[in-house]
Design a protein around this motif. Structure first.
Motif, PDB file in Angstrom:
ATOM      1  N   GLU A 264       1.169  -9.914  -6.332  1.00 61.02           N
ATOM      2  CA  GLU A 264       0.276 -10.056  -5.179  1.00 61.02           C
ATOM      3  C   GLU A 264       1.079 -10.655  -4.029  1.00 61.02           C
ATOM      4  O   GLU A 264       2.153 -11.224  -4.241  1.00 61.02           O
ATOM      5  CB  GLU A 264      -0.848 -11.033  -5.516  1.00 61.02           C
ATOM      6  N   VAL A 265       0.537 -10.604  -2.820  1.00 67.12           N
ATOM      7  CA  VAL A 265       1.157 -11.324  -1.701  1.00 67.12           C
ATOM      8  C   VAL A 265       1.261 -12.790  -2.126  1.00 67.12           C
ATOM      9  O   VAL A 265       0.266 -13.388  -2.540  1.00 67.12           O
ATOM     10  CB  VAL A 265       0.300 -11.186  -0.425  1.00 67.12           C
ATOM     11  N   GLY A 266       2.467 -13.340  -2.077  1.00 67.82           N
ATOM     12  CA  GLY A 266       2.666 -14.733  -2.480  1.00 67.82           C
ATOM     13  C   GLY A 266       2.839 -14.929  -3.975  1.00 67.82           C
ATOM     14  O   GLY A 266       2.946 -16.056  -4.439  1.00 67.82           O
ATOM     15  N   GLY A 267       2.868 -13.841  -4.739  1.00 67.94           N
ATOM     16  CA  GLY A 267       2.895 -13.931  -6.200  1.00 67.94           C
ATOM     17  C   GLY A 267       4.244 -14.306  -6.789  1.00 67.94           C
ATOM     18  O   GLY A 267       5.258 -14.355  -6.083  1.00 67.94           O
ATOM     19  N   PRO A 268       4.255 -14.583  -8.104  1.00 63.92           N
ATOM     20  CA  PRO A 268       5.450 -15.111  -8.771  1.00 63.92           C
ATOM     21  C   PRO A 268       6.348 -14.072  -9.441  1.00 63.92           C
ATOM     22  O   PRO A 268       7.376 -14.443  -9.997  1.00 63.92           O
ATOM     23  CB  PRO A 268       4.844 -16.021  -9.841  1.00 63.92           C
ATOM     24  N   TYR A 269       5.964 -12.782  -9.427  1.00 62.82           N
ATOM     25  CA  TYR A 269       6.732 -11.816 -10.228  1.00 62.82           C
ATOM     26  C   TYR A 269       7.961 -11.294  -9.513  1.00 62.82           C
ATOM     27  O   TYR A 269       8.086 -10.108  -9.186  1.00 62.82           O
ATOM     28  CB  TYR A 269       5.833 -10.670 -10.682  1.00 62.82           C
ATOM     29  N   ILE A 270       8.882 -12.204  -9.244  1.00 65.42           N
ATOM     30  CA  ILE A 270      10.163 -11.864  -8.626  1.00 65.42           C
ATOM     31  C   ILE A 270      11.184 -12.878  -9.129  1.00 65.42           C
ATOM     32  O   ILE A 270      10.886 -14.074  -9.195  1.00 65.42           O
ATOM     33  CB  ILE A 270      10.042 -11.875  -7.081  1.00 65.42           C
ATOM     34  N   SER A 271      12.342 -12.398  -9.545  1.00 68.07           N
ATOM     35  CA  SER A 271      13.385 -13.274 -10.070  1.00 68.07           C
ATOM     36  C   SER A 271      14.741 -12.628  -9.821  1.00 68.07           C
ATOM     37  O   SER A 271      14.822 -11.437  -9.519  1.00 68.07           O
ATOM     38  CB  SER A 271      13.211 -13.501 -11.578  1.00 68.07           C
ATOM     39  N   THR A 272      15.790 -13.436  -9.971  1.00 65.71           N
ATOM     40  CA  THR A 272      17.137 -12.948  -9.664  1.00 65.71           C
ATOM     41  C   THR A 272      18.094 -13.330 -10.777  1.00 65.71           C
ATOM     42  O   THR A 272      17.995 -14.426 -11.327  1.00 65.71           O
ATOM     43  CB  THR A 272      17.610 -13.540  -8.327  1.00 65.71           C
ATOM     44  N   GLN A 469       7.140  -6.966   8.801  1.00 64.09           N
ATOM     45  CA  GLN A 469       5.910  -6.973   7.997  1.00 64.09           C
ATOM     46  C   GLN A 469       4.690  -7.040   8.899  1.00 64.09           C
ATOM     47  O   GLN A 469       4.653  -7.864   9.820  1.00 64.09           O
ATOM     48  CB  GLN A 469       5.869  -8.249   7.153  1.00 64.09           C
ATOM     49  N   THR A 470       3.697  -6.216   8.620  1.00 62.17           N
ATOM     50  CA  THR A 470       2.453  -6.291   9.379  1.00 62.17           C
ATOM     51  C   THR A 470       1.414  -7.021   8.541  1.00 62.17           C
ATOM     52  O   THR A 470       1.611  -7.237   7.352  1.00 62.17           O
ATOM     53  CB  THR A 470       1.895  -4.893   9.687  1.00 62.17           C
ATOM     54  N   ASN A 471       0.316  -7.402   9.177  1.00 64.42           N
ATOM     55  CA  ASN A 471      -0.706  -8.133   8.437  1.00 64.42           C
ATOM     56  C   ASN A 471      -1.695  -7.199   7.746  1.00 64.42           C
ATOM     57  O   ASN A 471      -2.752  -7.623   7.289  1.00 64.42           O
ATOM     58  CB  ASN A 471      -1.455  -9.114   9.335  1.00 64.42           C
ATOM     59  N   GLU A 472      -1.352  -5.919   7.690  1.00 65.47           N
ATOM     60  CA  GLU A 472      -2.246  -4.993   7.003  1.00 65.47           C
ATOM     61  C   GLU A 472      -2.179  -5.262   5.500  1.00 65.47           C
ATOM     62  O   GLU A 472      -1.142  -5.073   4.876  1.00 65.47           O
ATOM     63  CB  GLU A 472      -1.786  -3.560   7.279  1.00 65.47           C
ATOM     64  N   ARG A 473      -3.294  -5.707   4.960  1.00 66.99           N
ATOM     65  CA  ARG A 473      -3.336  -6.068   3.550  1.00 66.99           C
ATOM     66  C   ARG A 473      -3.423  -4.842   2.659  1.00 66.99           C
ATOM     67  O   ARG A 473      -4.233  -3.959   2.902  1.00 66.99           O
ATOM     68  CB  ARG A 473      -4.575  -6.933   3.272  1.00 66.99           C
ATOM     69  N   ALA A 474      -2.595  -4.775   1.643  1.00 66.68           N
ATOM     70  CA  ALA A 474      -2.729  -3.717   0.646  1.00 66.68           C
ATOM     71  C   ALA A 474      -2.702  -4.377  -0.722  1.00 66.68           C
ATOM     72  O   ALA A 474      -2.000  -5.368  -0.931  1.00 66.68           O
ATOM     73  CB  ALA A 474      -1.587  -2.712   0.762  1.00 66.68           C
ATOM     74  N   ALA A 475      -3.511  -3.851  -1.642  1.00 70.82           N
ATOM     75  CA  ALA A 475      -3.507  -4.349  -3.020  1.00 70.82           C
ATOM     76  C   ALA A 475      -2.255  -3.811  -3.710  1.00 70.82           C
ATOM     77  O   ALA A 475      -1.649  -2.853  -3.234  1.00 70.82           O
ATOM     78  CB  ALA A 475      -4.753  -3.879  -3.738  1.00 70.82           C
ATOM     79  N   PRO A 476      -1.854  -4.407  -4.842  1.00 71.12           N
ATOM     80  CA  PRO A 476      -0.666  -3.912  -5.545  1.00 71.12           C
ATOM     81  C   PRO A 476      -0.759  -2.419  -5.896  1.00 71.12           C
ATOM     82  O   PRO A 476       0.212  -1.689  -5.714  1.00 71.12           O
ATOM     83  CB  PRO A 476      -0.623  -4.771  -6.807  1.00 71.12           C
ATOM     84  N   ILE A 477      -1.908  -1.946  -6.388  1.00 68.85           N
ATOM     85  CA  ILE A 477      -2.017  -0.530  -6.733  1.00 68.85           C
ATOM     86  C   ILE A 477      -2.219   0.269  -5.454  1.00 68.85           C
ATOM     87  O   ILE A 477      -2.985  -0.169  -4.592  1.00 68.85           O
ATOM     88  CB  ILE A 477      -3.168  -0.295  -7.746  1.00 68.85           C
ATOM     89  N   PRO A 478      -1.578   1.406  -5.177  1.00 68.30           N
ATOM     90  CA  PRO A 478      -0.702   2.150  -6.094  1.00 68.30           C
ATOM     91  C   PRO A 478       0.796   1.877  -5.932  1.00 68.30           C
ATOM     92  O   PRO A 478       1.564   2.226  -6.811  1.00 68.30           O
ATOM     93  CB  PRO A 478      -0.984   3.597  -5.679  1.00 68.30           C
ATOM     94  N   ASP A 479       1.243   1.239  -4.819  1.00 68.01           N
ATOM     95  CA  ASP A 479       2.702   1.164  -4.650  1.00 68.01           C
ATOM     96  C   ASP A 479       3.180  -0.171  -4.112  1.00 68.01           C
ATOM     97  O   ASP A 479       4.201  -0.245  -3.447  1.00 68.01           O
ATOM     98  CB  ASP A 479       3.200   2.318  -3.771  1.00 68.01           C
TER      99      ASP A 479
END
Ligand SMILES: Nc1nc2c(c(=O)[nH]1)N[C@H]1C(S)=C(S)[C@@H](COP(=O)(O)O)O[C@H]1N2
Ligand SMILES: [Mo]
Length: 494
Positions: A264-272, A469-479
């Protein structure tokens, strides 16, 4: 109780013939595959890495409940209980048969489960009847309770035996026996590559803290010695590669960020991580990709599938690799040991196959992989995004000077700029951490001067292609999700 015996015996026999044929796990895996994605998403968000335990626990509760109801219905006649044991047994058989991983022998496990369930129920029922004529009579009752205890013990031993047998393939030893020596190491991470002291993550994510997302209820246990990778489909030379074949190729180490499309926006599923592996484009060049093939379909040992654009892999500097290691050690089991794929710039579900065993060159028209069959986009480049890590949501911070910090990523393109604004005021440019490479995240920090009271802070990133980045909100699904991350917090007199 007989339900427990059935499951335990099934698990035991599965341990003997094929761990993935355990009826309990097969039903769980099928449940995962049939779960609509929003629910799966919710489970991942709510229970995080515990989502699978919660699922198995929930299944156990439902089964226990069914057992109790059947028991009550079977006071007069054994048939309701027998029927339940048989139906549950059949569900187990169907689930095991429907798994893509089931071998001929695998069917024995749920069959044994069915027989054990029915038999245990009939036996317990006849013992229970022995006491009915004189319910108050203690010996009859004691006998029944003893039988129940005996059955429980058998179930416990069988379940534990199944677990143990499934674990007997010594993957850990296989993994411990491997040392990876990349010919070309990744450059040292400079000290100013993160702002960890000001609230960002550390630049490299320790392996045990790396986010984890997959559909595997049990982590596949595949020894490096037994691993084979088949490369076939639209190629000039089919290949069958062993782990040693990969070790004989030039090993490189690259610092790469991995992102999940479910983030999600601000979510934790990112790592390096520093991934160690072999160049995937080189390997495909040897296989000779035929013209017209635009999708690389990959499959894991547990039957999950993934589709990656061939040109994302073959493009110069793609950094696509077959990874054998992470942060200096062989891949941890849950990261796809022995071999996984990594392609910077694409979300994990279209690029990062773990427990990889099969690569087929095909077309996007000819094949829909796992998530594409479930309404997710067939192609999904990682979107340019940013996140606020400090302040935390509703945090109370001292008024006056305050340092906000976070991360940004524009994978394969590079982050050019991050801007921050407070309470809808003017955008202010944040300071970026030293760039490691364009395939990794980048940290930002900014000094703010805050009056007492409630505030909202927002951030947005601009990449090197000039996209902001624009403020247009999109949910994770589909891309993949989009929109600005914002945080509400309070400045208090210090
Ligand atoms: N075999 C297999 N590989 C998989 C998946 C999966 O479900 N099964 N999930 C993918 C997804 S959606 C992501 S985001 C990444 C996550 O990798 P990680 O768990 O190592 O972070 O793995 C990918 N590889
Ligand atoms: Mo993902």
């Amino acid at each position: 109780m007989s339900v427990a015996v059935a499951l335990a015996v099934g698990h035991l026999v599965a341990g003997l013939v094929s761990p993935l044929a355990s009826p309990f796990l097969a039903v769980g895996n099928t449940a995962i595959d049939l779960t609509p994605h929003p629910v799966k998403d919710f489970a991942i968000r709510t229970f995080g890495e515990n989502d699978k335990l919660v699922l198995l626990g929930g299944m156990a509760v439902v089964l226990a409940g069914l057992g109790v109801v059947a028991g009550l219905l079977s006071r007069r006649s054994p048939w309701p209980g027998t029927a339940l044991a048989a139906v549950l047994g059949l569900v187990g058989i169907v689930a095991v048969l429907a798994r893509p991983t089931t071998t001929t022998w695998g069917v024995i496990a749920p069959l044994a489960s069915l027989v054990a369930g029915v038999a245990a129920f009939r036996w317990l029922w006849s013992r229970g009847q022995a006491q009915t004529p004189a319910p108050a009579e203690a010996p009859g009752r004691r006998k029944f309770l003893l039988s129940t205890a005996a059955i429980a013990a058998v179930a416990g031993v069988a379940a534990a035996g199944g677990q143990w047998l499934a674990g007997r393939v010594d993957v850990e030893a296989s993994r411990r026996g491997i040392t990876l020596r990349p010919g070309k190491k990744a450059p040292e991470i400079p000290f100013d590559a993160d702002f960890a002291r000001e609230g960002t993550p550390s630049f490299l994510t320790p392996n045990e803290k790396f986010y984890r997302v997959d559909t595997a209820l049990t982590v596949p246990r595949l020894r490096a010695e037994d691993w084979r990778l088949r490369v076939h489909g639209m190629v000039d030379n089919e290949m069958l590669l062993t782990y040693d074949d990969l070790l004989r190729r030039p090993l490189v180490e690259k610092t790469i960020t991995l992102v999940c499309v479910s983030n999600e926006v601000g979510g934790p599923y990112i790592s390096t991580s520093n991934f160690i592996g072999v160049d995937l484009a080189d390997l495909l060049r040897e296989a000779g990709v035929r013209s017209g093939s635009d999708q690389l379909a990959t499959r894991s040992v547990d039957g999950w599938t993934c589709g990656t654009p061939v040109d994302s892999i073959m493009a110069p500097g793609s950094n696509a690799m077959l990874a054998l290691g992470m942060n200096g050690e062989p891949l941890p089991l849950e990261r796809g040991f022995p071999v996984r794929m990594v392609v910077p710039g694409l979300y994990g579900y279209v690029s990062a196959t773990k427990w990889l065993v099969d690569m087929e060159l095909t077309t996007f028209d000819a094949f829909d992989p796992y998530w594409a069959q479930r309404k997710w986009a067939k192609k999904a480049p990682v979107k340019t995004m940013s996140r606020i890590d400090r302040p935390k949501s509703f945090e109370r911070v001292p008024a006056g000077r305050f340092v906000a910090a976070g991360i940004a990523w524009a994978q394969h393109t590079g982050v050019d700029r991050v801007e921050v604004r407070v309470d809808g005021g003017p955008w202010q440019e944040a300071t970026l951490s030293r760039e490691v490479n364009v395939d990794t995240w980048r940290m930002w920090r900014i000094e703010l001067d805050l009056k007492e009271g409630n505030h909202t802070v927002e951030c947005r990133a601009t990449d090197r292609k000039g996209y902001t980045q624009t403020n247009e909100r999109a949910a994770p699904i589909p891309d993949g999700a989009s929109g600005w991350h914002s945080m509400v917090f309070t400045s208090v007199a210090g």
